[in-house]
Scaffold this motif. Structure first.
Motif, short mmCIF file in Angstrom:
data_model
loop_
_atom_site.label_atom_id
_atom_site.label_comp_id
_atom_site.label_asym_id
_atom_site.label_seq_id
_atom_site.Cartn_x
_atom_site.Cartn_y
_atom_site.Cartn_z
N ARG A 137 4.22 60.72 -20.21
CA ARG A 137 4.73 60.90 -18.84
C ARG A 137 5.94 61.83 -18.83
N LYS A 138 6.85 61.63 -19.76
CA LYS A 138 8.05 62.44 -19.83
C LYS A 138 7.71 63.89 -20.13
N VAL A 139 6.87 64.11 -21.13
CA VAL A 139 6.52 65.47 -21.54
C VAL A 139 5.73 66.19 -20.44
N SER A 140 4.81 65.48 -19.79
CA SER A 140 3.96 66.11 -18.78
C SER A 140 4.68 66.27 -17.44
N GLY A 141 5.73 65.47 -17.24
CA GLY A 141 6.47 65.56 -15.98
C GLY A 141 5.81 64.83 -14.83
N THR A 142 4.89 63.94 -15.13
CA THR A 142 4.19 63.21 -14.09
C THR A 142 3.92 61.77 -14.53
#
Length: 88
Positions: free
Chosen positions: A29-34
């Protein structure tokens, strides 16, 4: 890094599969921004979570330490005390 990802190494009892998967989900979630991917990206998102959870479990299995295992309840109380000081 994401504040929701907690250390998983050197606890008694060891981290569960659910804990490892939750940490992997937070990382993706953090890496993908969603927090909720679109339908077009759901398969890639789910695959990334599964692969990161798998590798994380291997890492936890292979890590070696001479420190005594930490107690989950004691560590949780320490975190609550830090939060009380931080947030009042």
């Amino acid at each position: 890094m994401c504040r929701n990802i907690r250390p998983l190494n050197n606890f008694e009892p060891p981290a569960t599969r659910d804990e490892v998967t939750a940490a992997a989900l937070q990382f993706v979630r953090k890496v993908s921004g969603t927090t909720k991917p679109s339908q077009a990206n759901q398969a890639a998102f789910d695959q990334a979570v599964a692969e990161i959870a798998h590798i994380t479990q291997h890492l936890l299995d292979d890590l070696v330490t001479t420190a005594p295992p930490k107690n989950r309840e004691v560590e949780a109380e320490k975190a609550r005390a830090r939060a009380r000081l931080r947030y009042g």
